[in-house]
Design a protein around this motif. Structure first.
Motif, PDB file in Angstrom:
ATOM      1  N   LYS A   1     -94.082  13.443  -5.314  1.00 23.45           N
ATOM      2  CA  LYS A   1     -94.530  13.565  -3.832  1.00 23.45           C
ATOM      3  C   LYS A   1     -94.747  14.699  -3.086  1.00 23.45           C
ATOM      4  O   LYS A   1     -94.580  15.973  -3.502  1.00 23.45           O
ATOM      5  CB  LYS A   1     -93.209  12.768  -3.344  1.00 23.45           C
ATOM      6  CG  LYS A   1     -93.623  12.442  -1.794  1.00 23.45           C
ATOM      7  CD  LYS A   1     -92.104  11.950  -1.295  1.00 23.45           C
ATOM      8  CE  LYS A   1     -92.489  11.950   0.298  1.00 23.45           C
ATOM      9  NZ  LYS A   1     -91.439  11.387   1.127  1.00 23.45           N
ATOM     10  N   ILE A   2     -96.092  14.536  -2.540  1.00 22.54           N
ATOM     11  CA  ILE A   2     -96.819  15.757  -1.745  1.00 22.54           C
ATOM     12  C   ILE A   2     -96.561  15.362  -0.377  1.00 22.54           C
ATOM     13  O   ILE A   2     -97.244  14.413   0.250  1.00 22.54           O
ATOM     14  CB  ILE A   2     -97.999  15.755  -2.113  1.00 22.54           C
ATOM     15  CG1 ILE A   2     -98.213  16.212  -3.535  1.00 22.54           C
ATOM     16  CG2 ILE A   2     -99.014  16.844  -1.368  1.00 22.54           C
ATOM     17  CD1 ILE A   2     -99.678  16.321  -4.561  1.00 22.54           C
ATOM     18  N   ALA A   3     -96.059  16.344   0.591  1.00 20.58           N
ATOM     19  CA  ALA A   3     -96.107  16.259   2.033  1.00 20.58           C
ATOM     20  C   ALA A   3     -96.287  17.365   2.559  1.00 20.58           C
ATOM     21  O   ALA A   3     -95.951  18.429   2.047  1.00 20.58           O
ATOM     22  CB  ALA A   3     -94.896  15.474   2.193  1.00 20.58           C
ATOM     23  N   SER A   4     -96.518  17.478   3.985  1.00 16.51           N
ATOM     24  CA  SER A   4     -96.830  18.432   4.602  1.00 16.51           C
ATOM     25  C   SER A   4     -95.612  19.073   5.095  1.00 16.51           C
ATOM     26  O   SER A   4     -95.608  19.971   6.133  1.00 16.51           O
ATOM     27  CB  SER A   4     -97.641  18.256   5.787  1.00 16.51           C
ATOM     28  OG  SER A   4     -97.268  17.187   6.653  1.00 16.51           O
ATOM     29  N   TYR A   5     -94.370  18.670   5.172  1.00 14.66           N
ATOM     30  CA  TYR A   5     -92.949  19.072   5.399  1.00 14.66           C
ATOM     31  C   TYR A   5     -92.265  19.777   4.194  1.00 14.66           C
ATOM     32  O   TYR A   5     -92.498  19.616   3.054  1.00 14.66           O
ATOM     33  CB  TYR A   5     -92.130  18.124   6.125  1.00 14.66           C
ATOM     34  CG  TYR A   5     -92.081  17.040   5.107  1.00 14.66           C
ATOM     35  CD1 TYR A   5     -91.033  16.717   4.209  1.00 14.66           C
ATOM     36  CD2 TYR A   5     -92.802  15.649   5.180  1.00 14.66           C
ATOM     37  CE1 TYR A   5     -90.879  15.672   3.358  1.00 14.66           C
ATOM     38  CE2 TYR A   5     -92.591  14.722   4.930  1.00 14.66           C
ATOM     39  CZ  TYR A   5     -91.561  14.625   3.798  1.00 14.66           C
ATOM     40  OH  TYR A   5     -91.298  13.416   2.773  1.00 14.66           O
ATOM     41  N   PRO A   6     -91.640  20.698   4.409  1.00  9.83           N
ATOM     42  CA  PRO A   6     -90.945  21.588   3.495  1.00  9.83           C
ATOM     43  C   PRO A   6     -89.690  20.865   2.737  1.00  9.83           C
ATOM     44  O   PRO A   6     -89.422  19.876   3.326  1.00  9.83           O
ATOM     45  CB  PRO A   6     -90.236  22.658   4.220  1.00  9.83           C
ATOM     46  CG  PRO A   6     -90.241  22.438   5.650  1.00  9.83           C
ATOM     47  CD  PRO A   6     -91.217  21.336   5.775  1.00  9.83           C
ATOM     48  N   PHE A   7     -89.410  21.188   1.701  1.00  4.22           N
ATOM     49  CA  PHE A   7     -88.356  20.460   0.524  1.00  4.22           C
ATOM     50  C   PHE A   7     -88.676  19.008   0.306  1.00  4.22           C
ATOM     51  O   PHE A   7     -87.755  18.154   0.455  1.00  4.22           O
ATOM     52  CB  PHE A   7     -87.080  20.757   1.242  1.00  4.22           C
ATOM     53  CG  PHE A   7     -86.672  22.174   1.708  1.00  4.22           C
ATOM     54  CD1 PHE A   7     -86.271  23.024   0.681  1.00  4.22           C
ATOM     55  CD2 PHE A   7     -86.408  22.701   3.050  1.00  4.22           C
ATOM     56  CE1 PHE A   7     -86.133  24.321   1.020  1.00  4.22           C
ATOM     57  CE2 PHE A   7     -86.287  23.982   3.155  1.00  4.22           C
ATOM     58  CZ  PHE A   7     -85.887  24.808   2.282  1.00  4.22           C
TER      59      PHE A   7
END
Ligand SMILES: Nc1nc2c(ncn2[C@@H]2O[C@H](COP(=O)(O)OP(=O)(O)OP(=O)(O)O)[C@@H](O)[C@H]2O)c(=O)[nH]1
Ligand SMILES: [Mg+2]
Length: 323
Positions: free
Chosen positions: A177-183
């Motif tokens: 999964k790739i997302a713009s929030y950390p962790f």
């Protein structure tokens, strides 16, 4: 499916079988002749590495394991049968640890490697061998901690949001999964990287932050997975949008050092990611002035700079193999 990399199990060796008390009373003998056989040995509990097992997930649901008892001795000097071993299959790279003492019993790395973790009890003697018939001994009891270290050739480390998962999905068939929030990444993800005829395994790891060794963020517990890698890719978000690249680079190296000397001594390929963003070029120049090392600029998003990086990975990998 959750990624399980640790399990606690309770194990028990089999109880030894009872010795038998019996006499041959045939008229042939003046006095009855003792002929009770010995009890069989209790089974051992054995942990064995198996290349078909990939997680410790099963041991989240079943935690108690006992080997069968030995059979009781019988008349006519019949020995009880030995209890079968209880086999616990684990993935390659599992550390088998005594939970009470923390003592590492064995690091099972190859298919078929095994360790006896609880011995079965000895069978009791029958009255053909002793005057008093034995009850059979209890098997050993133990609590174990199982811990899997993924065995990867290359580990990608970096601050949260640096683009580690984007990079592994651009290099391999792994699709984290790739997302713009950390962790976003909560557990290690493995992918196979094939360059010419060489196949390497890459691990995308959850982001690290300053204080990870004290448990900040997701902590440093995933670093044990990279202890055995040959090379690290240290990925930096050079855009400076969310954080300061130089500070992050230094902080991450400090965390590696806190974790273990061996980890911080590992060869690092330093990669500056997000070169497509406006400030990246200037930031890279600043970065180079302070950190006087070879740096590979890429954009994982736009798949730029990847060819050069692949060449560097292969070169460093081959160096570690011939070393
Ligand atoms: N502009 C730009 N954005 C990127 C690039 N690489 C990754 N991103 C973006 O950065 C964000 C974080 O990317 P991830 O790949 O999830 O980062 P990560 O390092 O795996 O993050 P954690 O799993 O949280 O540690 C996403 O919004 C990506 O689309 C890049 O080269 N350029
Ligand atoms: Mg990620």
């Amino acid at each position: 499916m959750p990624f399980v990399d640790e399990a606690k199990i309770y194990i028990n060796g089999g109880h030894g079988g009872k010795g038998c008390r019996s006499f041959d009373r045939s008229l042939y003998f003046k006095h009855p002749k003792p002929n009770g056989g010995n009890g069989g040995h209790g089974g051992d509990v054995v942990v064995i590495a198996d290349n078909k097992i990939h997680t410790l997930l099963d041991y989240k649901y079943q935690q108690h394991f006992s080997a069968p008892s030995g059979g009781h001795g019988g008349s006519n000097n019949k020995q009880g049968r030995d209890g079968q071993d209880c086999i616990i299959k684990v993935p390659l790279g599992t550390n088998v640890i005594d939970f009470e003492t923390g003592y590492l019993l064995r690091d099972l790395e190859e298919h078929g490697q095994k360790v006896i973790v609880a011995k079965g009890g000895a069978g009791g003697t029958g009255n053909n061998n002793a005057r008093v018939v034995g009850e059979g001994k209890p098997g050993e009891k133990r609590t174990l901690k199982l811990e899997v270290k993924l065995i990867a050739d290359i580990g990608i480390v970096g601050f949260p949001n640096a683009g580690k998962s984007t990079l592994i999905s651009c290099l391999t068939n792994a699709r984290p999964k790739i997302a713009s929030y950390p962790f976003t990444t909560k557990a290690p993800v493995l992918g196979n990287l094939e360059i010419d005829d060489t196949i390497m395994t890459i691990a995308d790891l959850p982001g690290l932050i300053e204080g990870a060794h004290e448990g900040r963020g997701l902590g440093d517990r995933f670093l044990k997975h990279v202890e055995k890698t040959r090379i690290l890719i240290h990925l930096i978000d050079i855009s400076g949008v969310a954080s300061e690249p130089i500070k992050n680079y230094q902080a991450l190296n400090k965390e590696l050092k806190f974790y273990s000397g061996a980890l911080s001594a590992k060869k690092q390929i330093i990669v500056a990611n997000k070169m497509d963003l406006p400030d990246s070029k200037n930031n890279l120049e600043e970065f180079k002035k302070v950190i006087k090392k070879r740096i590979y600029p890429i954009s994982a998003l736009e798949k730029r700079g990847i060819e050069e990086l692949l060449k560097a990975i292969k070169k460093e990998y081959e160096k570690t193999i011939s070393a």
